[in-house]
Design an enzyme around this catalytic site. Structure first.
Site, PDB file in Angstrom:
ATOM      1  N   TYR A  20       0.856  -1.188   0.000  1.00 27.50           N
ATOM      2  CA  TYR A  20       0.000   0.000   0.000  1.00 27.50           C
ATOM      3  C   TYR A  20       0.895   1.242   0.000  1.00 27.50           C
ATOM      4  CZ  TYR A  20      -4.655   1.935   0.134  1.00 27.50           C
ATOM      5  OH  TYR A  20      -5.830   2.568  -0.211  1.00 27.50           O
ATOM      6  N   HIS A  76       7.482   4.944   0.996  1.00 33.69           N
ATOM      7  CA  HIS A  76       8.008   3.718   0.380  1.00 33.69           C
ATOM      8  C   HIS A  76       8.801   4.033  -0.886  1.00 33.69           C
ATOM      9  CE1 HIS A  76       4.211   2.128   2.383  1.00 33.69           C
ATOM     10  NE2 HIS A  76       5.132   1.343   2.909  1.00 33.69           N
ATOM     11  N   LYS A  80      10.306   6.816  10.060  1.00 37.08           N
ATOM     12  CA  LYS A  80       9.045   6.985  10.780  1.00 37.08           C
ATOM     13  C   LYS A  80       8.885   5.865  11.809  1.00 37.08           C
ATOM     14  CE  LYS A  80       4.788   6.277   9.308  1.00 37.08           C
ATOM     15  NZ  LYS A  80       4.136   5.482  10.371  1.00 37.08           N
TER      16      LYS A  80
END
Lengths: 282, 282
Positions: free
Chosen positions: A32, A37, A149
């Site tokens: 996702y 990414h 993160k």
């Protein structure tokens, strides 16, 4: 770009690349994809001859009652995005391929997992460390890329790789944010428009903390309380933790020194969000 | 033959061998070599271009009150013996080299460690699996050799390697015995002459068990009791366990079928000895 589901098939691809003296980069993900990414994949593309991105929603890192079943998935879209940034191979194994019924080996990374998410999600980092080591052993990359993160995850993986002498370079990559400051996360897709606005409280808190330090706050506890109060002003937000910790050991610190991490976990409605920043003292 | 103490130095040697397309065999040991160890090294010599034998008395696999401090050591003799069977490199790191103070990652291999020595030595196989994975990552061998005397250890390592997708062939090697039947063990050096004779009760029990099966015994429990009585006839022997288990899962079996392991742990004086045999039904 190839999409591969079987470990042995992936091994063959990587092995023939390596026999041709090609370097290999791995981007392990749960899919996702968002810009976070893609930033990892772009870095892997720049620095390696063969780029493998894995997509595997790892069941053993989800606890009971967590969002394993509803975790967002869209393989077709992910494949298009990965191809657009130059990924060579998507590796997306089934749970059965990764965890046959006889599976019974787990990694425990101690101490560094006592704080933050590790303290609230028992078994989470056990699952993360185990699947990452499996992926590293399957792909045997020269470099593997992880976003900051999930800062504690990064530290757990760095610790595991150092402790077990895994021959790979772990490359940390900076948090990618929306233009208004929200840290990119696959879980942002859970947020309603109203919640999406409230979610800004996380990145605003990080900015507020830096301001407080610049304004002279030197106590870790004071900083924590100030930020807790700040977040309490946002009606949809519920704090899971606000932690001021050493950026390497993740242990609580009483004085704000050079290597401080502010780590936040805040629920916005039913969505659990995390964010963090390394704070500096001018 | 080279003797190497540092991980990075060993990595360089192995890496240049691998760049020259040489295969690598690893024999992990705790030293104080006997014919059992040497049989592993000879097999490694036959099957690989570069043979590394590690000597490391691994502190984290010893429990409180176990024989870590008095475990026998003789590096000079070991080096001579290793050289005599064609070992290329002895890797003998310090504890600090293997476990720096920040070390905090451990492997847990579940289920298969619930029986036999795993049940009596908490943390033992955690220490074994962790150090073996470290050695495999440091050396990255094509093949690693383990003796079947430590049968449960072999099974734990095979399980760990399969579960974590470690790219290595684990090669099991048969138990090597003294001419009178005693299984070779570094701990045999603890035995007084009188104890040395009593220690034969282990190998005799294995032969006795096969006789009982050949004579028609089909109950695992009956076999266990017969062997316990047999060992009770030896005054210096004290049973820690006599277990009739499945040879793959190490779970207790009620009926003696094809894949049965008889595993023994018997104390002779202060010395803890183990032995085992795969039993067959004619």
């Amino acid at each position: 770009m190839q999409t591969v589901h079987k470990i042995e098939e992936l091994r063959k691809i990587v092995s023939s690349a390596r026999n041709a003296d090609k370097s290999v980069g791995l981007v392990p993900t749960m899919g996702y994809f968002h810009e976070g990414h893609l930033s990892l994949m772009r870095a892997a593309r720049r620095e390696n001859d063969l780029v493998v991105a894995s997509i595997f929603v790892n069941p053993i890192q989800f606890g009971a009652g967590e969002d394993l079943d509803k975790y967002p998935r869209d393989l077709d879209r992910d494949a298009q995005l990965a191809e657009s940034v130059g990924v060579d191979v998507i590796f997306t194994p089934s749970s059965e391929e990764m965890y046959p019924s006889s599976f019974s080996t787990y990694l425990d990374v101690e101490k560094i997992t006592d704080a933050l998410c590790g303290a609230r999600r028992p078994g989470h980092f056990r699952g993360v460390a185990t699947v990452v080591l499996k992926l590293l052993n399957i792909v045997q990359p020269d470099r593997a890329y992880f976003g900051m993160k999930d800062y504690q995850q990064l530290k757990v993986i760095q610790r595991m790789v150092a402790d077990l002498n895994v021959p790979v370079d772990i490359v940390p990559m900076p948090i990618v944010r929306e233009s208004d400051g929200l840290a990119m996360s696959s879980r942002n897709s859970y947020l309603s428009p109203e919640e999406r606005k409230s979610a800004l409280i996380l990145s605003k808190s990080l900015a507020r903390a830096q301001e407080l330090i610049d304004g002279g706050v030197t106590s870790g506890e004071e900083l924590q309380h100030e930020i807790e109060e700040f977040i309490a002003g946002e009606p949809l937000a519920k704090i899971e933790y606000v932690s001021v910790v050493h950026s390497v050991t993740l242990e609580s610190v009483s004085n704000v020194t050079d290597k401080i991490l502010l780590a936040l976990c805040v629920h916005i409605g039913k969505t659990r969000l995390i964010d963090n920043a390394l704070l500096t003292r001018g």
